[in-house]
Design an enzyme around this catalytic site. Structure first.
Site, PDB file in Angstrom:
ATOM      1  N   SER A  27       3.194  -1.570  10.634  1.00 21.85           N
ATOM      2  CA  SER A  27       4.642  -1.183  10.274  1.00 21.85           C
ATOM      3  C   SER A  27       5.022  -3.401  10.245  1.00 21.85           C
ATOM      4  O   SER A  27       6.152  -3.619  10.760  1.00 21.85           O
ATOM      5  CB  SER A  27       4.923  -0.903  11.617  1.00 21.85           C
ATOM      6  OG  SER A  27       4.800   0.303  11.817  1.00 21.85           O
TER       7      SER A  27
ATOM      8  N   ASN B 151       0.829  -0.818   0.028  1.00 17.56           N
ATOM      9  CA  ASN B 151       0.240  -0.374   0.060  1.00 17.56           C
ATOM     10  C   ASN B 151       0.650   1.345   0.208  1.00 17.56           C
ATOM     11  O   ASN B 151       1.629   1.544   1.136  1.00 17.56           O
ATOM     12  CB  ASN B 151      -1.096   0.079   1.288  1.00 17.56           C
ATOM     13  CG  ASN B 151      -1.381   1.208   0.979  1.00 17.56           C
ATOM     14  OD1 ASN B 151      -2.044   1.582   0.511  1.00 17.56           O
ATOM     15  ND2 ASN B 151      -2.401   1.567   2.776  1.00 17.56           N
ATOM     16  N   TRP B 152       1.239   1.910  -1.327  1.00 16.04           N
ATOM     17  CA  TRP B 152       2.073   2.810  -1.002  1.00 16.04           C
ATOM     18  C   TRP B 152       1.123   4.506  -0.563  1.00 16.04           C
ATOM     19  O   TRP B 152       2.475   5.665  -0.586  1.00 16.04           O
ATOM     20  CB  TRP B 152       2.364   3.353  -2.751  1.00 16.04           C
ATOM     21  CG  TRP B 152       3.179   1.950  -2.860  1.00 16.04           C
ATOM     22  CD1 TRP B 152       3.936   0.788  -2.699  1.00 16.04           C
ATOM     23  CD2 TRP B 152       3.613   1.553  -4.814  1.00 16.04           C
ATOM     24  NE1 TRP B 152       4.782   0.442  -3.450  1.00 16.04           N
ATOM     25  CE2 TRP B 152       4.665   1.102  -4.799  1.00 16.04           C
ATOM     26  CE3 TRP B 152       3.704   3.008  -6.016  1.00 16.04           C
ATOM     27  CZ2 TRP B 152       5.668   0.613  -6.143  1.00 16.04           C
ATOM     28  CZ3 TRP B 152       4.122   2.186  -7.107  1.00 16.04           C
ATOM     29  CH2 TRP B 152       4.951   1.240  -6.954  1.00 16.04           C
ATOM     30  N   LYS B 153       0.343   4.285  -0.600  1.00 17.28           N
ATOM     31  CA  LYS B 153      -0.379   5.167   0.092  1.00 17.28           C
ATOM     32  C   LYS B 153      -0.637   6.629  -0.908  1.00 17.28           C
ATOM     33  O   LYS B 153      -0.191   6.082  -2.320  1.00 17.28           O
ATOM     34  CB  LYS B 153       0.135   5.604   1.662  1.00 17.28           C
ATOM     35  CG  LYS B 153      -0.038   4.743   2.563  1.00 17.28           C
ATOM     36  CD  LYS B 153       0.113   4.757   3.870  1.00 17.28           C
ATOM     37  CE  LYS B 153      -0.245   4.005   4.677  1.00 17.28           C
ATOM     38  NZ  LYS B 153      -0.315   3.574   5.900  1.00 17.28           N
TER      39      LYS B 153
ATOM     40  N   GLU C 202      -6.323  -4.728  10.964  1.00 13.25           N
ATOM     41  CA  GLU C 202      -4.637  -3.405  10.480  1.00 13.25           C
ATOM     42  C   GLU C 202      -4.737  -2.399  12.028  1.00 13.25           C
ATOM     43  O   GLU C 202      -5.238  -1.883  12.089  1.00 13.25           O
ATOM     44  CB  GLU C 202      -4.751  -3.007   9.580  1.00 13.25           C
ATOM     45  CG  GLU C 202      -4.327  -3.237   8.688  1.00 13.25           C
ATOM     46  CD  GLU C 202      -4.025  -1.971   7.322  1.00 13.25           C
ATOM     47  OE1 GLU C 202      -2.597  -2.683   6.829  1.00 13.25           O
ATOM     48  OE2 GLU C 202      -4.478  -1.402   6.729  1.00 13.25           O
TER      49      GLU C 202
ATOM     50  N   GLY D 144       2.190   2.621  10.761  1.00 12.36           N
ATOM     51  CA  GLY D 144       3.032   3.951  10.494  1.00 12.36           C
ATOM     52  C   GLY D 144       3.872   4.760  12.502  1.00 12.36           C
ATOM     53  O   GLY D 144       4.295   5.615  12.277  1.00 12.36           O
TER      54      GLY D 144
ATOM     55  N   GLU E 260      -7.130   5.096   8.178  1.00 11.55           N
ATOM     56  CA  GLU E 260      -6.670   6.348   7.401  1.00 11.55           C
ATOM     57  C   GLU E 260      -7.885   7.017   6.718  1.00 11.55           C
ATOM     58  O   GLU E 260      -8.521   8.488   6.671  1.00 11.55           O
ATOM     59  CB  GLU E 260      -6.131   6.222   6.838  1.00 11.55           C
ATOM     60  CG  GLU E 260      -4.089   6.333   7.174  1.00 11.55           C
ATOM     61  CD  GLU E 260      -3.035   6.009   6.617  1.00 11.55           C
ATOM     62  OE1 GLU E 260      -2.661   6.104   5.140  1.00 11.55           O
ATOM     63  OE2 GLU E 260      -2.117   5.430   7.140  1.00 11.55           O
TER      64      GLU E 260
ATOM     65  N   HIS F  28      -9.619   1.568   4.507  1.00 11.23           N
ATOM     66  CA  HIS F  28      -8.242   1.874   5.894  1.00 11.23           C
ATOM     67  C   HIS F  28      -8.803   2.774   6.613  1.00 11.23           C
ATOM     68  O   HIS F  28      -9.143   3.459   6.597  1.00 11.23           O
ATOM     69  CB  HIS F  28      -7.598   1.822   4.459  1.00 11.23           C
ATOM     70  CG  HIS F  28      -5.809   2.418   5.132  1.00 11.23           C
ATOM     71  ND1 HIS F  28      -5.561   2.804   5.964  1.00 11.23           N
ATOM     72  CD2 HIS F  28      -4.901   1.346   5.067  1.00 11.23           C
ATOM     73  CE1 HIS F  28      -4.220   2.691   6.192  1.00 11.23           C
ATOM     74  NE2 HIS F  28      -4.044   1.510   6.113  1.00 11.23           N
TER      75      HIS F  28
ATOM     76  N   GLY G  81       2.698  -0.971   4.007  1.00 17.13           N
ATOM     77  CA  GLY G  81       2.569   0.721   3.860  1.00 17.13           C
ATOM     78  C   GLY G  81       4.226   0.767   4.144  1.00 17.13           C
ATOM     79  O   GLY G  81       4.620   1.000   2.965  1.00 17.13           O
ATOM     80  N   GLY G  82       4.940   1.166   4.970  1.00 14.57           N
ATOM     81  CA  GLY G  82       6.134   1.590   4.753  1.00 14.57           C
ATOM     82  C   GLY G  82       7.223   1.184   3.850  1.00 14.57           C
ATOM     83  O   GLY G  82       7.875   1.618   3.041  1.00 14.57           O
TER      84      GLY G  82
HETATM   85  P1  PGA Z   1       2.445   0.564   7.764  1.00 12.47           P
HETATM   86  O1  PGA Z   1       1.225   0.718   6.547  1.00 12.47           O
HETATM   87  O2  PGA Z   1       3.101  -0.904   7.377  1.00 12.47           O
HETATM   88  O3  PGA Z   1       3.457   1.537   7.168  1.00 12.47           O
HETATM   89  O4  PGA Z   1       2.442   0.909   9.102  1.00 12.47           O
HETATM   90  C1  PGA Z   1       0.728  -0.432   6.739  1.00 12.47           C
HETATM   91  C2  PGA Z   1      -1.192   0.374   5.660  1.00 12.47           C
HETATM   92  O5  PGA Z   1      -1.557   1.195   6.570  1.00 12.47           O
HETATM   93  O6  PGA Z   1      -1.233  -0.463   5.765  1.00 12.47           O
END
Ligand code: PGA
Length: 246
Positions: A208, A9-11, A167, A173, A97, A95, A229-230
């Protein structure tokens, strides 16, 4: 047997240039060893670029969000039919966010889930508790409610055509990963909630995930892969996580 799945997930990250570099590096590493399934969810404006670059490769495409509406006056939204045109297999829905910054409710998330499936996309449903909810002992209640809202609208059978990502919001993050035991406890609960279809649904962990934590997480009985994500922004780190899911 559930096939392991690792999703990037590149966001809101990337550029044509950095995407192209990532794709080249990743393609050089991920060839042939394909027990695990891998997908990338870039910002929607880059779907065409990735569709082209990934043609013929064992890497699938996904969207980070999808509209609940079919078409019409919804400025800024992208429909499931449009995403299908770019060969998206997956669409992330719910998600944290989106739930937090765009105030998406369980009902809206459920509507997006249904809209995605109506066009043959596989919704990747994110659920998870905040730190305050965990500390108040509400984790399973929150996750159960998020799951029920979708199952109620879509039907339990529809869950077999979806992927679920647990999640914990406090782990996204932040560098804090749920311990394998903490994650497994919630994954087992999610599977139990799915009842008769439980063995057919992949449940990913997200929050994470790093190359160093992936192996132990994937060793848990009810963890079928990860939403990353990250660490997915670095092609080598993402590759190492994919390899851990083999
Ligand atoms: P993260 O994000 O690996 O940066 O914690 C995961 C996500 O939000 O899908």
């Amino acid at each position: 047997m559930r096939r392991p799945l690792v999703v990037a997930n590149w966001k809101m990250n990337g550029s044509k240039q950095t995407n192209s570099q990532w794709l080249q590096e990743f393609a050089g590493l991920w060839q042939g060893q394909q027990n695990a399934e891998v997908a990338v969810c870039p910002p929607a404006v880059y779907l065409a670029q990735l569709q082209q670059a990934l043609a013929g490769q064992a890497v699938l495409l996904g969207a980070q969000d999808v509209s609940a509406a079919e078409s019409g006056a919804y400025t800024g939204e992208i429909s499931a039919a449009m995403l299908s045109e770019f060969n998206c297999r997956y669409a992330i829905v719910g998600h944290s966010e989106r739930r937090e910054y765009h105030a998406e409710s369980n009902a809206q998330v459920a509507a997006k889930f249904v809209a995605a499936q109506a066009q043959g996309l596989v919704p990747l449903l994110c659920i998870g508790e905040t730190l305050a909810q965990r500390e108040a002992g509400e984790t399973l209640a929150v996750v159960g409610e998020q799951l029920r809202a979708v199952a109620k609208l879509a039907g339990v059978e529809a869950m077999t055509r979806s992927v679920i990502a647990y999640e914990p919001v406090w782990a996204i993050g932040t560098g804090l990963t749920a311990s394998p035991e903490q994650a497994q406890e919630v994954h087992a609960f999610i599977r139990q909630q799915l009842g008769g279809v439980a063995q057919d649904v992949r449940v990913l962990y997200g929050g994470s995930v790093k190359p160093g934590s992936a192996v132990e997480l994937f060793a848990q009985q009810d963890i079928d892969g990860a939403l990353v994500g990250g660490a997915s922004l670095n092609s080598k780190d993402f590759y190492d996580i994919c390899r851990a899911a083999q």
